[in-house]
Design a protein around this motif. Structure first.
Motif, PDB file in Angstrom:
ATOM      1  N   GLN A  28       0.807  -1.218   0.000  1.00  0.00           N
ATOM      2  CA  GLN A  28       0.000   0.000   0.000  1.00  0.00           C
ATOM      3  C   GLN A  28       0.839   1.267   0.000  1.00  0.00           C
ATOM      4  O   GLN A  28       0.505   2.238  -0.683  1.00  0.00           O
ATOM      5  N   ASN A  29       1.923   1.268   0.767  1.00  0.00           N
ATOM      6  CA  ASN A  29       2.623   2.537   1.011  1.00  0.00           C
ATOM      7  C   ASN A  29       4.087   2.582   0.570  1.00  0.00           C
ATOM      8  O   ASN A  29       4.633   3.668   0.386  1.00  0.00           O
ATOM      9  N   TYR A  30       4.730   1.426   0.446  1.00  0.00           N
ATOM     10  CA  TYR A  30       6.183   1.444   0.229  1.00  0.00           C
ATOM     11  C   TYR A  30       6.601   0.477  -0.874  1.00  0.00           C
ATOM     12  O   TYR A  30       7.441  -0.390  -0.686  1.00  0.00           O
ATOM     13  N   LYS A  31       5.999   0.612  -2.036  1.00  0.00           N
ATOM     14  CA  LYS A  31       6.289  -0.301  -3.143  1.00  0.00           C
ATOM     15  C   LYS A  31       7.739  -0.203  -3.608  1.00  0.00           C
ATOM     16  O   LYS A  31       8.294  -1.170  -4.131  1.00  0.00           O
ATOM     17  N   ASN A  32       8.338   0.961  -3.468  1.00  0.00           N
ATOM     18  CA  ASN A  32       9.703   1.168  -3.970  1.00  0.00           C
ATOM     19  C   ASN A  32      10.772   0.963  -2.900  1.00  0.00           C
ATOM     20  O   ASN A  32      11.929   1.310  -3.123  1.00  0.00           O
ATOM     21  N   ILE A  33      10.370   0.430  -1.759  1.00  0.00           N
ATOM     22  CA  ILE A  33      11.322   0.198  -0.669  1.00  0.00           C
ATOM     23  C   ILE A  33      11.556  -1.300  -0.509  1.00  0.00           C
ATOM     24  O   ILE A  33      10.617  -2.098  -0.546  1.00  0.00           O
ATOM     25  N   ILE A  34      12.811  -1.683  -0.348  1.00  0.00           N
ATOM     26  CA  ILE A  34      13.159  -3.085  -0.092  1.00  0.00           C
ATOM     27  C   ILE A  34      12.915  -3.383   1.383  1.00  0.00           C
ATOM     28  O   ILE A  34      13.367  -2.639   2.249  1.00  0.00           O
ATOM     29  N   HIS A  35      12.213  -4.452   1.640  1.00  0.00           N
ATOM     30  CA  HIS A  35      11.932  -4.783   3.037  1.00  0.00           C
ATOM     31  C   HIS A  35      13.168  -5.396   3.684  1.00  0.00           C
ATOM     32  O   HIS A  35      13.833  -6.243   3.084  1.00  0.00           O
ATOM     33  N   PRO A  36      13.502  -4.994   4.923  1.00  0.00           N
ATOM     34  CA  PRO A  36      14.704  -5.557   5.577  1.00  0.00           C
ATOM     35  C   PRO A  36      14.593  -7.053   5.844  1.00  0.00           C
ATOM     36  O   PRO A  36      15.606  -7.721   6.021  1.00  0.00           O
TER      37      PRO A  36
END
Length: 492
Positions: A28-36
């Motif tokens: 929903q909010n962080y499509k361009n962020i790699i999850h840790p």
């Protein structure tokens, strides 16, 4: 994206439902962020750990012992790995992080960059990843010695290597004990390797900063007549000299008075002495139990395995017992009962409220309860852990308590084995047992995954709520309505 198979996802979020919610939040909010806690980040850390280790071994060796003849393959490998390290900077500013202080997963890019710039390793990564050979493209052979010296800037990457190794070790908690035993020697080997290469490079650099030429007559290289020997022999004698000076044992001792050589000798002896004391201090630290919770856990596991062998338990039961210990203690063994009993009643209540308050607040028939009563109910909760496929309650058996799901997923079945639904984090079941004595369970509840539940016994609840008849009537009415809806669902 966050992965169900990532050990950290299971460790910090603890349930399938919590991981699903985190995945939904990311979409929903962080499509361009790699999850840790993604598999990409896990394997990227492995790749960078291997790559940086190769750089830290290859670069000083090529700078010192390959200075007379540049070989294409090692140069290509080093620059290719530096290119990956440059890419790592962009990966780092696009990867979220777990905030230990707030116990949240931070995915805001501004916060990620701020942390990486202020508290992270940005500048060390930048200097350590820079492909220094680019500067010398037009003077590749003219300034060979300076080019080799500048290439040693990759040493800044040792900071990120330490971070990646620590992260991988704590991701796979089963190797933490081995990691602590060997990490000191890993860094010791890297340090000795670098000092060995510097011992050889210093006499060359003090003779000429352009083309490498035969060192001066007062250098140790001239004294040992190694200039025209093979690289292997040069490295071996330089290694002996390094170890001899670090240990002050006198290997290859000579009487040269070359000032740069003496500076390196001084550095070697000081760092050698400090390194030895550091190793001794670390070993004493471990022996005295600075990591006591982890070592106690390992000790408890060893005793547990001996007990299971003594009882000749089948492998399936042994596996379930080990899973219980891992989930219960998270590789940190501590005597919670003794710790909590040393605290004041106020602190104990604050700890319990922090753990269970939200669970109780989600219960419909607890709505609008006075804060004092709600506090008392929370303090009565008892934690229980159920493994996958454990039967928590059985249909048609007497009930004397209800359960709140702290983490995990349970399945609800009729007494005939028909699955009705799944209940997840924050849900509750069995509440009719609080208000009706000798009432039998209308359904069976089975753990779908490892679950942490909180039990509220009828006797404890009754002592708390019976002095307030109006509240009791309200709770009884709400619980009966939910019970009727459940029976309709079961009979469908």
């Amino acid at each position: 994206m966050i992965s169900f198979t990532n050990p950290n996802a299971q460790r910090y979020l603890r349930s399938y439902t919590a991981i699903l919610q985190e995945k939904y939040r990311q979409i929903q909010n962080y499509k361009n962020i790699i999850h840790p806690f993604s598999n990409f980040r896990y394997y990227w850390d492995i790749l960078l750990t291997i790559g940086i280790t190769i750089i830290l071994f290859l670069t000083p060796y090529q700078a010192a012992f390959g200075i007379n003849q540049d070989t294409l393959i090692p140069t290509f490998i080093r620059n290719f790995l530096l290119l990956i390290c440059c890419l790592d900077i962009f990966v780092n500013i696009s990867t979220g992080y777990y905030d230990n202080h707030q116990s949240i997963i931070e995915m805001e890019r501004k916060e990620i960059i701020k942390r990486y710039m202020k508290h992270g390793r940005f500048f060390a990564d930048l200097f350590g990843s820079f492909p220094t050979d680019v500067i010398f493209l037009n003077m590749w052979n003219e300034y060979k010695v300076i080019r080799k010296i500048v290439s040693l800037l990759c040493v800044f990457r040792s900071f990120s290597l330490k971070t990646y190794i620590n992260r991988l070790a704590h991701t796979k908690l089963k190797i933490v004990s081995y990691y602590r035993n060997f990490i000191i020697f890993f860094w010791l080997i890297i340090f000795i390797h670098w000092l060995t290469c510097i011992f050889w490079l210093v006499p060359i650099a003090t003779t000429s900063l352009k083309q490498p030429i035969y060192p001066r007559e007062d250098s140790w290289i001239h004294y040992t007549d190694l200039w025209y020997k093979s690289k292997e022999k040069q490295y071996f004698y330089s290694l002996l000299l390094t170890i001899g000076n670090c240990l002050r044992s006198g290997f290859l001792k000579n009487d040269q008075r070359n000032v740069p050589d003496l500076y390196v000798v001084i550095i070697a002896q000081i760092t050698g002495a400090l390194g030895m004391w550091f190793i001794i201090a670390k070993l004493m630290e471990y022996m005295q139990g600075s990591q006591s919770s982890n070592y106690r856990y390992q000790s408890a596991i060893r005793q547990l395995k001996q007990y299971m062998r003594h009882k000749q338990l089948p492998p399936r039961i042994q596996y379930r017992i080990i899973n219980y210990y891992e989930f219960r203690f998270q590789h940190r063994y501590f005597r919670e009962f003794e710790i909590v009993n040393t605290l004041s009643s106020q602190l104990r209540q604050e700890i319990i409220m922090h753990s269970c308050r939200k669970l109780v607040e989600n219960v419909t028939f607890f709505n609008n309860l006075p804060f004092g009563i709600l506090n008392r109910i929370v303090t009565l909760l008892k934690s229980e852990i159920f493994l996958t496929n454990d039967v928590i309650v059985r249909a048609n058996e007497p009930g004397n308590c209800m359960y709140f799901i702290g983490s995990g997923t349970v399945a609800v079945y009729t007494m005939f084995g028909k699955e009705i639904c799944h209940l997840e984090d924050g849900a509750y079941f069995g509440e009719i047992a609080l208000i009706m004595e000798d009432e039998r369970r209308v359904a069976s509840v089975v753990a779908v995954e490892i679950c942490e539940l909180y039990r509220l016994d009828r006797a404890d609840f009754a002592r708390t709520i019976l002095p307030y008849p109006i509240l009791w009537d309200h709770i009884k009415k709400t619980a009966m309505e939910r019970h009727e809806r459940t029976m309709i669902l079961i009979n469908q």
